[in-house]
Enzyme design. Structure first.
Site, PDB file in Angstrom:
ATOM      1  N   CYS A   9       0.809  -1.217   0.000  1.00  0.00           N
ATOM      2  CA  CYS A   9       0.000   0.000   0.000  1.00  0.00           C
ATOM      3  C   CYS A   9       0.838   1.260   0.000  1.00  0.00           C
ATOM      4  O   CYS A   9       2.051   1.219   0.183  1.00  0.00           O
ATOM      5  CB  CYS A   9      -0.858   0.062   1.258  1.00  0.00           C
ATOM      6  SG  CYS A   9      -1.587  -1.488   1.702  1.00  0.00           S
ATOM      7  N   ARG A  39       1.425   2.728  -5.898  1.00  0.00           N
ATOM      8  CA  ARG A  39       1.769   1.676  -4.946  1.00  0.00           C
ATOM      9  C   ARG A  39       0.612   0.689  -4.740  1.00  0.00           C
ATOM     10  O   ARG A  39       0.798  -0.367  -4.144  1.00  0.00           O
ATOM     11  CB  ARG A  39       2.146   2.290  -3.595  1.00  0.00           C
ATOM     12  CG  ARG A  39       3.361   3.159  -3.649  1.00  0.00           C
ATOM     13  CD  ARG A  39       3.703   3.652  -2.281  1.00  0.00           C
ATOM     14  NE  ARG A  39       4.123   2.561  -1.422  1.00  0.00           N
ATOM     15  CZ  ARG A  39       5.368   2.142  -1.278  1.00  0.00           C
ATOM     16  NH1 ARG A  39       6.330   2.739  -1.945  1.00  0.00           N
ATOM     17  NH2 ARG A  39       5.652   1.150  -0.487  1.00  0.00           N
ATOM     18  N   TRP A  87      -3.347  -2.192  -2.217  1.00  0.00           N
ATOM     19  CA  TRP A  87      -3.257  -3.269  -3.204  1.00  0.00           C
ATOM     20  C   TRP A  87      -3.346  -4.570  -2.430  1.00  0.00           C
ATOM     21  O   TRP A  87      -2.444  -4.916  -1.675  1.00  0.00           O
ATOM     22  CB  TRP A  87      -1.925  -3.156  -3.960  1.00  0.00           C
ATOM     23  CG  TRP A  87      -1.729  -4.189  -5.015  1.00  0.00           C
ATOM     24  CD1 TRP A  87      -2.225  -4.169  -6.286  1.00  0.00           C
ATOM     25  CD2 TRP A  87      -0.942  -5.388  -4.924  1.00  0.00           C
ATOM     26  NE1 TRP A  87      -1.811  -5.282  -6.976  1.00  0.00           N
ATOM     27  CE2 TRP A  87      -1.024  -6.053  -6.173  1.00  0.00           C
ATOM     28  CE3 TRP A  87      -0.191  -5.977  -3.913  1.00  0.00           C
ATOM     29  CZ2 TRP A  87      -0.380  -7.245  -6.427  1.00  0.00           C
ATOM     30  CZ3 TRP A  87       0.457  -7.181  -4.173  1.00  0.00           C
ATOM     31  CH2 TRP A  87       0.360  -7.801  -5.420  1.00  0.00           C
ATOM     32  N   ASN A 113       0.945  -0.475   6.024  1.00  0.00           N
ATOM     33  CA  ASN A 113       1.484  -1.166   4.852  1.00  0.00           C
ATOM     34  C   ASN A 113       2.355  -2.296   5.366  1.00  0.00           C
ATOM     35  O   ASN A 113       3.280  -2.045   6.133  1.00  0.00           O
ATOM     36  CB  ASN A 113       2.321  -0.183   4.018  1.00  0.00           C
ATOM     37  CG  ASN A 113       3.050  -0.881   2.880  1.00  0.00           C
ATOM     38  OD1 ASN A 113       2.640  -1.953   2.433  1.00  0.00           O
ATOM     39  ND2 ASN A 113       4.128  -0.269   2.418  1.00  0.00           N
ATOM     40  N   GLU A 491      13.257  -8.119 -20.748  1.00  0.00           N
ATOM     41  CA  GLU A 491      12.696  -6.852 -20.276  1.00  0.00           C
ATOM     42  C   GLU A 491      11.569  -6.380 -21.219  1.00  0.00           C
ATOM     43  O   GLU A 491      10.527  -5.922 -20.770  1.00  0.00           O
ATOM     44  CB  GLU A 491      13.813  -5.801 -20.166  1.00  0.00           C
ATOM     45  CG  GLU A 491      13.376  -4.431 -19.723  1.00  0.00           C
ATOM     46  CD  GLU A 491      12.652  -4.393 -18.366  1.00  0.00           C
ATOM     47  OE1 GLU A 491      12.650  -5.397 -17.659  1.00  0.00           O
ATOM     48  OE2 GLU A 491      12.067  -3.347 -18.067  1.00  0.00           O
ATOM     49  N   LYS A 495       7.558  -5.892 -20.193  1.00  0.00           N
ATOM     50  CA  LYS A 495       6.774  -4.662 -20.424  1.00  0.00           C
ATOM     51  C   LYS A 495       5.479  -4.999 -21.149  1.00  0.00           C
ATOM     52  O   LYS A 495       4.409  -4.534 -20.799  1.00  0.00           O
ATOM     53  CB  LYS A 495       7.537  -3.646 -21.294  1.00  0.00           C
ATOM     54  CG  LYS A 495       8.791  -2.995 -20.751  1.00  0.00           C
ATOM     55  CD  LYS A 495       8.611  -2.203 -19.511  1.00  0.00           C
ATOM     56  CE  LYS A 495       8.737  -3.101 -18.340  1.00  0.00           C
ATOM     57  NZ  LYS A 495       9.498  -2.789 -17.228  1.00  0.00           N
ATOM     58  N   GLU A 498       3.063  -6.840 -18.764  1.00  0.00           N
ATOM     59  CA  GLU A 498       2.489  -6.149 -17.611  1.00  0.00           C
ATOM     60  C   GLU A 498       1.578  -4.995 -17.976  1.00  0.00           C
ATOM     61  O   GLU A 498       0.636  -4.720 -17.250  1.00  0.00           O
ATOM     62  CB  GLU A 498       3.557  -5.747 -16.588  1.00  0.00           C
ATOM     63  CG  GLU A 498       4.500  -4.675 -16.989  1.00  0.00           C
ATOM     64  CD  GLU A 498       5.559  -4.390 -15.914  1.00  0.00           C
ATOM     65  OE1 GLU A 498       5.295  -4.577 -14.727  1.00  0.00           O
ATOM     66  OE2 GLU A 498       6.656  -3.963 -16.301  1.00  0.00           O
ATOM     67  N   HIS A 514      13.703 -26.099 -28.509  1.00  0.00           N
ATOM     68  CA  HIS A 514      13.515 -27.217 -27.582  1.00  0.00           C
ATOM     69  C   HIS A 514      12.106 -27.217 -26.990  1.00  0.00           C
ATOM     70  O   HIS A 514      11.933 -27.517 -25.813  1.00  0.00           O
ATOM     71  CB  HIS A 514      14.580 -27.167 -26.485  1.00  0.00           C
ATOM     72  CG  HIS A 514      15.970 -27.296 -27.025  1.00  0.00           C
ATOM     73  ND1 HIS A 514      16.554 -28.505 -27.309  1.00  0.00           N
ATOM     74  CD2 HIS A 514      16.866 -26.349 -27.376  1.00  0.00           C
ATOM     75  CE1 HIS A 514      17.766 -28.300 -27.795  1.00  0.00           C
ATOM     76  NE2 HIS A 514      17.976 -26.998 -27.850  1.00  0.00           N
ATOM     77  N   LYS A 614       3.641  -1.058  -7.624  1.00  0.00           N
ATOM     78  CA  LYS A 614       4.976  -0.601  -8.015  1.00  0.00           C
ATOM     79  C   LYS A 614       6.058  -1.225  -7.147  1.00  0.00           C
ATOM     80  O   LYS A 614       7.086  -1.660  -7.623  1.00  0.00           O
ATOM     81  CB  LYS A 614       5.011   0.932  -7.901  1.00  0.00           C
ATOM     82  CG  LYS A 614       6.370   1.547  -8.208  1.00  0.00           C
ATOM     83  CD  LYS A 614       6.644   1.551  -9.682  1.00  0.00           C
ATOM     84  CE  LYS A 614       7.950   2.241 -10.038  1.00  0.00           C
ATOM     85  NZ  LYS A 614       8.369   1.868 -11.397  1.00  0.00           N
TER      86      LYS A 614
END
Ligand code: M6R
Length: 619
Positions: A9, A39, A87, A113, A491, A495, A498, A514, A614
């Site tokens: 939170c 957050r 959250w 939190n 990376e 992105k 998410e 494979h 976050k």
């Protein structure tokens, strides 16, 4: 059965003299919560003391702008208030589980939190004493504990301290009470900072929350507690000694504008586009701290990186740079898995590098503690001054990306890569593994890096124009690479996953045969990343394999080298660097932009991806 509903939170508290801030209390709380929303954004709540000294609590499930009217921020006036954005980690977000939580009498409100691990036993004990609970949260035990100790004759502050002493787990807590003007606070593991103003003081999870009003901050350390009023701060260390706030106070360089969207569609867009500047600031700031860390690493037998998410991907690139350039055996570990790998084989001849932009990720913090217990030296790389991970490490290096508000890491990733590239080159020079000219080549690459990041934004526009349609329509995609390019592929795929919710799977290009290649059918998007000619030559055959199975193939590679693989359906060129680690920086920018635009085109808010927070401060 009672189940604890824990949360990651954002918390905020403000104590203010009337007229000392330009807005009314409700608007100040709204603005601070808005800046903390990254957050957590499942539910929102506030508590304040009204003109008659009564405690008022308003809370609701939903994002802050969805509940702004319902909570009625703009009508709220007063001199002390708390806010919380949640959250949920267990169970569904609901009005009852939203913070603040109160005691039986409704005179004490608490925001929290973290996780109270022993909440079940505390709750049972309190229920036996007659306390009535309204939510299933672990947090609710805190106001009831305070109430219980007040009933037994303690003052509010003593009762708060006694309640905190019974808690096991992780917490950043703030509490207010009817008739009071103080905000009581305590911290263990979860982040908490004080913002010092004139005629007002803040307590918050993060500096951006109050940066608009003050840049003088005091980071609260583990085990510390105290209170703020509009004109004073009391801070006590774990041993009960009073800490001098003036000595601890620091001025942060972040500007208030850095936490505003400033005309961009989203923070993610703003943060992608401000990478040239973030890189320039970071590179300019890398000095003494890198030299000291490099001396430690140059003598190390092994280096183990621990990190999560994007920081883990930067660690892949950093570990490869240390291994190949400086010839120090280095491996990256996902920090939540580190406990299974780190063991007695670790010694004071080993260095653990903990990479975390927030400096607060709990898994990485735990890995740091394990590594220290085993005797290793720990170097932190973080973007947040004084955060827990750098504080608990032997040495700290900082990126200077400025605050990152978008949930998806962008500028903090590229600045981490820049710092790690420089660190690897410095270690290589100290160990005599890199000639002066090889070292100078990395330094020159880094010097050029802000410009190549600007040019890579142009490459990103070209990637978006060529590949947006196929990604908007697709449910899955492959991102393939080798070596440094694999770090970039991972990376880029993260992105895409998410923010745009496309199941983008990153794989070592050689491994794709494979098994994963079985998924490829006509039109399947496959994106290749290569940071050097060596990587590109090996990836070229993978492009052919995928193409012959009908995949839409997209290659992102350095200019001039990319010309060698014209068979890909789309070739996106980015400015070329000599160092493959630095090359990762312009290479990843187009991938960030593609993910961002795909999210927007699909109608999603990339700043608030579903189910994400976050900073992950619970395991
Ligand atoms: O603050 P940290 O760098 O430790 O955070 C690690 C991850 O939580 C973070 O990178 C996360 O994966 C981001 N959402 C990635 O965009």
């Amino acid at each position: 059965m009672v189940r604890g509903l824990s949360a990651v939170c954002g918390i905020i508290g403000v104590a203010v003299e009337r007229g000392a801030l330009p807005e009314k209390l409700g608007d100040v709380l709204y603005g601070c919560l808005k800046r903390l929303e990254y957050r957590g954004y499942d539910s929102v709540g506030i508590a304040f003391i009204d003109d008659l000294g009564r405690l008022v609590v308003r809370k609701s499930v939903g994002k802050i702008d969805e509940v702004r009217e319902k909570i009625g921020f703009s009508e709220i006036d007063g001199v002390v208030g708390l806010g919380h954005t949640r959250w949920a980690t267990h169970g569904r977000p609901s009005d009852e589980n939203a913070h603040p939580h109160t005691d039986c009498s409704g005179t004490i409100a608490v925001v929290h939190n973290g996780i109270i691990e022993n909440f079940s036993e505390l709750r049972k004990w309190l229920e036996n004493l007659g306390h009535r609970f309204r939510s299933e949260t672990d947090t609710e035990v805190i106001p009831h504990l305070i109430e219980e100790f007040i009933r037994r004759g303690m003052s509010i502050y003593s009762a708060f301290k006694r309640a905190v002493s019974l808690l096991r787990g992780t917490y950043a807590i703030a509490a207010i009470y009817a008739g009071g003007r103080r905000i009581l606070f305590a911290r263990n593991t979860s982040p908490l900072v004080i913002g010092l103003g004139k005629g007002y003081n803040f307590i918050a999870s993060d500096i951006p929350a109050f940066l608009r009003y003050t840049n003088r901050v005091v980071v609260v350390h583990d085990g510390e507690l105290g209170y703020v009023t509009s004109s004073s701060v009391r801070l006590e260390a774990a041993d009960g000694k009073v800490v001098s706030v003036e000595t601890r106070a620091r001025v942060v360089e972040w500007s208030p504008e850095a936490v505003e969207k400033g005309g961009y569609r989203h923070f993610m867009e703003k943060e992608i586009l401000e990478q040239p500047q973030a890189l320039a600031q970071t590179i300019a700031g890398l000095g003494e701290e890198v030299r000291r860390a490099a001396e430690l690493i140059a003598r190390a037998e092994r280096v183990i990186f621990v990190a999560a998410g994007s920081s883990y991907h930067a660690s892949i690139i950093g570990a490869l740079a240390l291994t190949r350039l400086a010839k120090v055996p280095s491996v990256p570990l996902v920090s939540s898995e580190a406990r299974w790998w780190l063991g007695r084989w670790l010694s004071d001849r080993d260095v653990v590098i903990a990479v975390s932009q927030s400096g607060e990720t709990i898994d990485t913090l735990i890995a740091v503690r394990i590594a220290k217990d085993l005797g290793a030296k720990v170097v932190a790389l973080s973007n947040v001054l004084g955060s827990a991970i750098p504080r608990e490490s032997h040495l700290a290096i900082y990126t200077r990306a400025g605050p990152e508000i978008g949930v998806a890491a962008t500028k903090t990733f590229t600045t981490q890569v820049a710092a790690l590239s420089y660190l690897a080159a410095t270690v290589a020079k100290l160990r005599g593994e890199a000639s002066r000219s090889e070292y100078e080549a990395v330094v020159e690459d880094l010097r050029r890096c802000p410009i190549s990041a600007s040019l890579a934004i142009e490459s990103g526009r070209s990637l978006v124009s060529k590949a947006l349609d196929v990604f908007v329509r697709s449910r899955s995609a492959f991102y393939l690479g080798r070596g440094f390019g694999l770090g970039v592929a991972k990376e880029g795929a993260l992105k895409m996953k998410e923010v745009a919710y496309v199941h983008a799977e990153a794989y070592p290009a050689g491994e794709s045969k494979h098994g994963p290649i079985a998924l490829v059918e006509p039109g399947f998007p496959t994106l290749f990343c290569a940071c050097s000619s060596e990587e590109l030559e090996m990836v070229a055959s993978n492009v052919e394999e995928m193409k012959s199975r009908g995949a839409v193939t997209i290659l992102v590679a350095p200019r001039k080298l990319a010309e060698r693989v014209r068979s890909a359906d789309h070739v996106i060129e980015v400015p070329k660097h000599l160092s493959p680690a630095v090359q990762a920086i312009p290479l990843v920018i187009p991938l960030q932009m593609l993910a961002y635009e795909t999210a927007v085109a699909r109608g999603y808010d990339p700043d608030k991806p579903r189910n994400l927070a976050k900073t992950v401060t619970v395991i």
